[in-house]
Design an enzyme around this catalytic site. Sequence first.
Site, PDB file in Angstrom:
ATOM      1  CG  ASP A  61     -11.551  68.137  21.199  1.00  0.00           C
ATOM      2  OD1 ASP A  61     -10.838  68.283  20.199  1.00  0.00           O
ATOM      3  OD2 ASP A  61     -12.062  67.056  21.519  1.00  0.00           O
ATOM      4  CE  LYS A  72      -6.814  59.139  21.824  1.00  0.00           C
ATOM      5  NZ  LYS A  72      -6.097  59.810  20.733  1.00  0.00           N
ATOM      6  CE  LYS A  90     -19.041  66.801  28.120  1.00  0.00           C
ATOM      7  NZ  LYS A  90     -18.055  67.693  27.491  1.00  0.00           N
ATOM      8  N   GLY A 123     -16.199  58.677  22.874  1.00  0.00           N
ATOM      9  CA  GLY A 123     -15.103  57.719  22.748  1.00  0.00           C
ATOM     10  C   GLY A 123     -14.284  57.588  24.015  1.00  0.00           C
ATOM     11  CG  LEU A 135     -22.289  58.506  27.639  1.00  0.00           C
ATOM     12  CD1 LEU A 135     -23.237  57.410  28.094  1.00  0.00           C
ATOM     13  CD2 LEU A 135     -21.705  58.159  26.277  1.00  0.00           C
TER      14      LEU A 135
END
Length: 503
Positions: free
Chosen positions: A188, A75, A94, A73, A79
Amino acid sequence: MGCCQSLCPDEQNPLQPSQTHHGGGATTAAGLDNGGAGDVVGGGIQSFSEFSLSDLKAATNNFSSDNIVSESGEKAPNLVYKGRLENRRWIAVKKFTKMAWPHPKQFAEEAWGVGKLRHNRLANLIGYCCDGDERLLVAEFMPNDTLAKHLFHWENQTIEWAMRLRVGYHIAEALDYCSTEGLPLYHDLNAYRVLFDEDGDPRLSCFGLMKNSRDGKSYSTNLAYTPPEYLRNGRVTPESVTYSFGTVLLDLLSGKHIPPSHALDMIRGKNIIQLMDSHLEGKFSTEEATVVVELASQCLQYEPRERPNTKDLVATLAPLQTKPDVTSCVMLGIKKQEETPSTPQRPLSPLGEACSRMDLTAIHQILVMTHYRDDEGTNELSFQEWTQQIKDMLDARKRGDQAFRDKDFKTAIDCYSQFVDVGTMVSPTVFGRRSLCYLLCDQPDAALRDAMQAQCVYPDWPTAFYMQSVALAKLNMNTDAADMLNEAAQLEEKRQRGGGKGS
């Protein structure tokens, strides 16, 4: 080979921090770990290394949109791609935005810090790439989706209660291992960071151990799920990670991603049944659920100092593991994705043929005939170094060779160990021979370690890869054994074209 040359413990990568060797015993070539926590595993984990951009482009079909497995997304616009290396190993790549990490040295140092970790509760980081503006991380690929998919978007069946307890326990173990190894900060943590491997076992993504950018935010989720102290000062602390773990426990309990404040209101009102996932249809232990609810409540305390640490998390969840003999695949209702071991795509040498058959007698005959011709150039000793210690060491090797020829493999191990322990000279052949001795003495773990040490001494030596393939096969890691056999065959073919030393 499909990926770049693995970096062994004593080799210095230009971008690697010079003051630290993150390879150590924990990230050797085939991944067997001698150091660290008792749970740390190696089975088939590739060593941490730097990949070339061309390798990763080839693996991901030039970063095709068809290979995207995760989009974070606006924020956190990085990918994740699924890819497959030339050696048939699946990877997750990544890809950061171009200016997320402007300084390659800083990115490499961060990656090496995470890359030293090896644990069966992590989707381990196996490499990185810094090429121009490109910044990429490479991890083990987990084929069975995320916890978010299984909890929030399931199709055939929801996750049963015992499996939810296993998820919580495994992730607590992962966090505790990271904390013990000096990396307590996880950015996160949420249900999308929990992945399921080929056996259906839950693992924590290694990507969360690095921020999305040098100066980036650590939380991309809704503010309602963010630790309150992070909203005040923008800093992640170990206690912040515990708070996020509490939100994952809420997900496991409710089957929904509900805001912590709303969940805490229900907990205070003793509405535990209302909190529980209705899709469980009451098939859970109220006593166990009460323990998990209480732990979640502790994790979500407003004051960071009142939250439990990672060892508390493990200690609380460990007694709730009531189905240790039932595999995760069965509990998730998925079929184990077993690949047929690859067969070499090129002719094998006599040694390769013997290794593919696991014919230890034939391997022994070949190593006896090969003698020490592959050790040329691995040691340069000055006249001053020819001390009595050197003479004693060479005598130990000579006695080991005699025992090896006489098939007295235990004596050979003892003599070769005397040679290795002095450490003045290094010999890939000694490691290769001792590896075979360990195999003949039914010690495949030790055999694998020696074969990896031989590769560290002589990175392009096919024999080291062949011996690793036999040891991996003895450990029932057949896919990894086949991959290693292929790598050995590729090295032999490359050597024959280049006219190098024989294997």
